[in-house]
Design a protein around this motif. Structure first.
Motif, mmCIF file in Angstrom:
data_model
loop_
_atom_site.group_PDB
_atom_site.id
_atom_site.type_symbol
_atom_site.label_atom_id
_atom_site.label_comp_id
_atom_site.label_asym_id
_atom_site.label_seq_id
_atom_site.Cartn_x
_atom_site.Cartn_y
_atom_site.Cartn_z
ATOM 1 N N SER A 1 34.977 -21.932 9.842
ATOM 2 C CA SER A 1 34.448 -22.532 8.614
ATOM 3 C C SER A 1 35.086 -21.912 7.380
ATOM 4 O O SER A 1 35.344 -22.599 6.393
ATOM 5 N N ASP A 2 35.396 -20.629 7.420
ATOM 6 C CA ASP A 2 36.024 -19.948 6.291
ATOM 7 C C ASP A 2 37.431 -20.482 6.033
ATOM 8 O O ASP A 2 37.795 -20.802 4.893
ATOM 9 N N ILE A 3 38.214 -20.618 7.068
ATOM 10 C CA ILE A 3 39.590 -21.107 6.913
ATOM 11 C C ILE A 3 39.596 -22.577 6.506
ATOM 12 O O ILE A 3 40.385 -22.987 5.649
ATOM 13 N N GLY A 4 38.712 -23.379 7.080
ATOM 14 C CA GLY A 4 38.634 -24.792 6.695
ATOM 15 C C GLY A 4 38.289 -24.972 5.230
ATOM 16 O O GLY A 4 38.897 -25.789 4.519
ATOM 17 N N LEU A 5 37.337 -24.202 4.742
ATOM 18 C CA LEU A 5 36.963 -24.274 3.335
ATOM 19 C C LEU A 5 38.105 -23.820 2.442
ATOM 20 O O LEU A 5 38.374 -24.431 1.397
ATOM 21 N N SER A 6 38.818 -22.780 2.821
ATOM 22 C CA SER A 6 39.946 -22.298 2.021
ATOM 23 C C SER A 6 41.059 -23.333 1.944
ATOM 24 O O SER A 6 41.649 -23.544 0.879
ATOM 25 N N LEU A 7 41.361 -23.975 3.077
ATOM 26 C CA LEU A 7 42.423 -24.985 3.077
ATOM 27 C C LEU A 7 42.059 -26.187 2.209
ATOM 28 O O LEU A 7 42.885 -26.678 1.434
ATOM 29 N N ILE A 8 40.832 -26.658 2.318
ATOM 30 C CA ILE A 8 40.408 -27.802 1.505
ATOM 31 C C ILE A 8 40.391 -27.430 0.032
ATOM 32 O O ILE A 8 40.779 -28.209 -0.829
ATOM 33 N N ARG B 1 42.254 -25.186 -1.524
ATOM 34 C CA ARG B 1 43.584 -24.962 -2.085
ATOM 35 C C ARG B 1 44.470 -26.204 -2.064
ATOM 36 O O ARG B 1 45.238 -26.435 -2.986
ATOM 37 N N PHE B 2 44.385 -26.978 -1.005
ATOM 38 C CA PHE B 2 45.333 -28.081 -0.851
ATOM 39 C C PHE B 2 44.666 -29.446 -0.794
ATOM 40 O O PHE B 2 45.342 -30.443 -0.587
ATOM 41 N N GLY B 3 43.379 -29.522 -0.976
ATOM 42 C CA GLY B 3 42.686 -30.799 -0.905
ATOM 43 C C GLY B 3 42.491 -31.446 -2.258
ATOM 44 O O GLY B 3 41.398 -31.881 -2.595
ATOM 45 N N ASN B 4 43.557 -31.508 -3.045
ATOM 46 C CA ASN B 4 43.457 -32.083 -4.384
ATOM 47 C C ASN B 4 43.066 -33.553 -4.346
ATOM 48 O O ASN B 4 42.390 -34.041 -5.241
ATOM 49 N N SER B 5 43.509 -34.252 -3.320
ATOM 50 C CA SER B 5 43.197 -35.676 -3.234
ATOM 51 C C SER B 5 41.861 -35.934 -2.530
ATOM 52 O O SER B 5 41.406 -37.067 -2.491
ATOM 53 N N SER B 6 41.239 -34.875 -1.989
ATOM 54 C CA SER B 6 39.961 -35.065 -1.307
ATOM 55 C C SER B 6 38.841 -35.170 -2.338
ATOM 56 O O SER B 6 38.960 -34.717 -3.474
ATOM 57 N N THR B 7 37.757 -35.752 -1.907
ATOM 58 C CA THR B 7 36.629 -35.935 -2.818
ATOM 59 C C THR B 7 35.887 -34.609 -3.015
ATOM 60 O O THR B 7 35.957 -33.708 -2.176
ATOM 61 N N HIS B 8 35.200 -34.525 -4.122
ATOM 62 C CA HIS B 8 34.406 -33.322 -4.383
ATOM 63 C C HIS B 8 33.247 -33.218 -3.403
ATOM 64 O O HIS B 8 32.802 -32.117 -3.086
ATOM 65 N N ILE C 1 30.313 -30.391 0.854
ATOM 66 C CA ILE C 1 29.790 -30.387 2.223
ATOM 67 C C ILE C 1 30.390 -29.239 3.028
ATOM 68 O O ILE C 1 29.679 -28.536 3.757
ATOM 69 N N LEU C 2 31.700 -29.014 2.888
ATOM 70 C CA LEU C 2 32.322 -27.894 3.604
ATOM 71 C C LEU C 2 31.809 -26.554 3.096
ATOM 72 O O LEU C 2 31.686 -25.599 3.868
ATOM 73 N N GLY C 3 31.491 -26.455 1.814
ATOM 74 C CA GLY C 3 30.884 -25.233 1.285
ATOM 75 C C GLY C 3 29.529 -24.975 1.906
ATOM 76 O O GLY C 3 29.198 -23.844 2.272
ATOM 77 N N TYR C 4 28.728 -26.031 2.042
ATOM 78 C CA TYR C 4 27.428 -25.885 2.694
ATOM 79 C C TYR C 4 27.585 -25.524 4.168
ATOM 80 O O TYR C 4 26.825 -24.708 4.700
ATOM 81 N N LEU D 1 25.940 -22.285 5.792
ATOM 82 C CA LEU D 1 24.790 -22.506 6.663
ATOM 83 C C LEU D 1 25.084 -22.430 8.156
ATOM 84 O O LEU D 1 24.248 -21.956 8.921
ATOM 85 N N VAL D 2 26.222 -22.927 8.584
ATOM 86 C CA VAL D 2 26.468 -23.028 10.029
ATOM 87 C C VAL D 2 26.548 -21.661 10.722
ATOM 88 O O VAL D 2 25.877 -21.464 11.741
ATOM 89 N N PRO D 3 27.324 -20.699 10.239
ATOM 90 C CA PRO D 3 27.359 -19.418 10.974
ATOM 91 C C PRO D 3 25.999 -18.737 11.110
ATOM 92 O O PRO D 3 25.637 -18.320 12.215
ATOM 93 N N PRO D 4 25.182 -18.634 10.039
ATOM 94 C CA PRO D 4 23.872 -18.002 10.246
ATOM 95 C C PRO D 4 22.931 -18.813 11.134
ATOM 96 O O PRO D 4 22.130 -18.243 11.872
#
Length: 125
Positions: A70-77, A79-86, A91-94, A98-101
């Motif tokens: 989850s940490d690496i996925g959030l970092s990639l989105i 840094r490089f997810g300029n075209s992705s929606t907010h 959702i990836l931040g949540y 939330l998922v690991p705990p």
């Protein structure tokens, strides 16, 4: 950084490089410690104790992997997810928060035979 008039891709790549090196070093040190733990356990313990130690190590590794994915996925989105929606970034931040705990008790409770059977029954119904 988005307000800057120059190209910020170098900063993004540098930040990702630092993140990958940090996660890589952590992963390497965790792997090295587990190798030393397993080497010690397998050399002195009985077969039943070896399986018990392996079961505990697998649970720890699953918990660490859940956190890092989850940490690496959030970092990639980020840094490089300029075209992705907010919304995707939120959702990836949540998920990262939330998922690991929330998955930690499940990962560690699967070791118990009674709890494992109850979880399987809950999902099979």
């Amino acid at each position: 950084m988005k307000a800057a008039c120059s190209d910020t891709s170098v900063n993004s790549i540098y930040g990702l490089f630092v993140k990958v090196i940090t996660v890589g070093l952590d992963s390497f040190l965790i792997f090295l410690s587990y190798v030393m733990i397993l080497k010690t356990v397998l050399s002195i313990a009985s077969h039943r104790e070896c399986l018990r130690a392996l079961n505990t190590c697998v649970s720890h590794l699953c918990a660490v992997v859940l956190f890092y994915i989850s940490d690496i996925g959030l970092s990639l989105i980020h840094r490089f997810g300029n075209s992705s929606t907010h919304l995707l970034q939120i959702i990836l931040g949540y998920i990262y928060l939330l998922v690991p705990p929330l998955m930690n008790p499940i990962v560690y409770s699967v070791k118990s035979k009674y709890l494992r059977e109850r979880i399987i029954r809950a999902f099979v119904k």
